[in-house]
Design a protein around this motif. Sequence first.
Motif, PDB file in Angstrom:
ATOM      1  N   ALA A  45       0.814  -1.222   0.000  1.00  0.00           N
ATOM      2  CA  ALA A  45       0.000   0.000   0.000  1.00  0.00           C
ATOM      3  C   ALA A  45       0.844   1.266   0.000  1.00  0.00           C
ATOM      4  CB  ALA A  45      -0.920   0.006   1.220  1.00  0.00           C
ATOM      5  N   ARG A  48      -0.069   4.759  -1.653  1.00  0.00           N
ATOM      6  CA  ARG A  48      -1.158   5.586  -1.146  1.00  0.00           C
ATOM      7  C   ARG A  48      -0.807   6.296   0.148  1.00  0.00           C
ATOM      8  NH1 ARG A  48      -6.234   2.353  -0.247  1.00  0.00           N
ATOM      9  NH2 ARG A  48      -4.808   1.201   1.059  1.00  0.00           N
ATOM     10  N   VAL A  55      -5.247   7.794   8.347  1.00  0.00           N
ATOM     11  CA  VAL A  55      -5.354   6.386   8.721  1.00  0.00           C
ATOM     12  C   VAL A  55      -6.529   6.262   9.685  1.00  0.00           C
ATOM     13  CG1 VAL A  55      -4.150   4.422   9.736  1.00  0.00           C
ATOM     14  CG2 VAL A  55      -2.866   6.143   8.462  1.00  0.00           C
ATOM     15  N   GLU A  58     -10.448   0.287  11.357  1.00  0.00           N
ATOM     16  CA  GLU A  58     -11.647  -0.423  10.915  1.00  0.00           C
ATOM     17  C   GLU A  58     -12.454  -0.876  12.131  1.00  0.00           C
ATOM     18  OE1 GLU A  58     -12.768  -0.808   7.945  1.00  0.00           O
ATOM     19  OE2 GLU A  58     -11.056  -0.501   6.631  1.00  0.00           O
ATOM     20  N   CYS A  82      -5.526   5.466  16.121  1.00  0.00           N
ATOM     21  CA  CYS A  82      -6.490   5.762  15.054  1.00  0.00           C
ATOM     22  C   CYS A  82      -7.914   5.345  15.418  1.00  0.00           C
ATOM     23  CB  CYS A  82      -6.077   5.053  13.768  1.00  0.00           C
ATOM     24  SG  CYS A  82      -4.487   5.594  13.152  1.00  0.00           S
ATOM     25  N   VAL A 111      -3.121  -2.324   6.782  1.00  0.00           N
ATOM     26  CA  VAL A 111      -4.073  -2.261   5.666  1.00  0.00           C
ATOM     27  C   VAL A 111      -4.274  -3.660   5.093  1.00  0.00           C
ATOM     28  CG1 VAL A 111      -4.406  -1.409   3.304  1.00  0.00           C
ATOM     29  CG2 VAL A 111      -3.650   0.164   5.093  1.00  0.00           C
ATOM     30  N   ASP A 113      -3.966  -6.441   6.639  1.00  0.00           N
ATOM     31  CA  ASP A 113      -4.707  -7.232   7.623  1.00  0.00           C
ATOM     32  C   ASP A 113      -6.123  -6.707   7.843  1.00  0.00           C
ATOM     33  OD1 ASP A 113      -2.548  -8.889   7.996  1.00  0.00           O
ATOM     34  OD2 ASP A 113      -1.870  -7.904   9.842  1.00  0.00           O
ATOM     35  N   GLU A 114      -6.485  -5.629   7.120  1.00  0.00           N
ATOM     36  CA  GLU A 114      -7.805  -4.998   7.203  1.00  0.00           C
ATOM     37  C   GLU A 114      -8.127  -4.496   8.608  1.00  0.00           C
ATOM     38  OE1 GLU A 114     -10.540  -7.818   5.532  1.00  0.00           O
ATOM     39  OE2 GLU A 114      -9.771  -7.509   3.510  1.00  0.00           O
ATOM     40  N   VAL A 116      -6.933  -1.292   9.447  1.00  0.00           N
ATOM     41  CA  VAL A 116      -7.084   0.139   9.185  1.00  0.00           C
ATOM     42  C   VAL A 116      -7.311   0.329   7.693  1.00  0.00           C
ATOM     43  CG1 VAL A 116      -5.572   0.831  11.101  1.00  0.00           C
ATOM     44  CG2 VAL A 116      -4.616   0.618   8.813  1.00  0.00           C
ATOM     45  N   HIS A 117      -7.847   1.492   7.339  1.00  0.00           N
ATOM     46  CA  HIS A 117      -7.874   1.871   5.931  1.00  0.00           C
ATOM     47  C   HIS A 117      -7.350   3.303   5.821  1.00  0.00           C
ATOM     48  CE1 HIS A 117     -11.895   3.420   7.117  1.00  0.00           C
ATOM     49  NE2 HIS A 117     -11.694   4.300   6.166  1.00  0.00           N
ATOM     50  N   VAL A 118      -6.921   3.653   4.632  1.00  0.00           N
ATOM     51  CA  VAL A 118      -6.275   4.939   4.403  1.00  0.00           C
ATOM     52  C   VAL A 118      -7.090   5.729   3.398  1.00  0.00           C
ATOM     53  CG1 VAL A 118      -4.155   6.050   3.590  1.00  0.00           C
ATOM     54  CG2 VAL A 118      -4.023   3.905   4.852  1.00  0.00           C
ATOM     55  N   THR A 119      -7.334   6.989   3.733  1.00  0.00           N
ATOM     56  CA  THR A 119      -7.996   7.898   2.792  1.00  0.00           C
ATOM     57  C   THR A 119      -7.074   9.085   2.553  1.00  0.00           C
ATOM     58  OG1 THR A 119      -9.114   9.142   4.544  1.00  0.00           O
ATOM     59  CG2 THR A 119     -10.292   7.271   3.602  1.00  0.00           C
TER      60      THR A 119
END
Length: 143
Positions: A45, A48, A55, A58, A82, A111, A113-114, A116-119
């Motif tokens: 990742a 990104r 960050v 999830e 986060c 990311v 391992d799902e 957290v996600h990043v925007t």
Amino acid sequence: MRGLPGSAAARGTPESQRAPRWFDDEAGPVVRPYAMTRGRTTSPAQHRLDLIALVIAEERADGDPEADRTLSPEHVDIVDLCRDTPQSVAELAAELDLPIGVIRVLIGDLVADELVHVTRPVPPAELPDESILRDVISGLRAL
């Protein structure tokens, strides 16, 4: 190999028998950043993860990330930071006192391992021009 007078190299002491290098008495020996990332310098990742990328933990990470033995303490710290408020990559690096490169690799792991996600915030070049917005407002007022 020549060294400074009085140094271990100048006295002929083999490098393997020298004392560990300390930066100061309080810090102790330094753990190299790549030790935290198991030698990795990139993650899938990586593309990104610029400094202002946010960050976000999830919902799946709401449990106890410490129970997952595959996560390092640094991974757990990132998820914890986060959990309540999205954090930028730069904020995480500052808060955890880790280099940006290390933080990027650790976030990439999370990311994958799902956990957290990043925007990414909208780049300023993609935002509408202020004059266009003023014209729209003026047109709406004229109606």
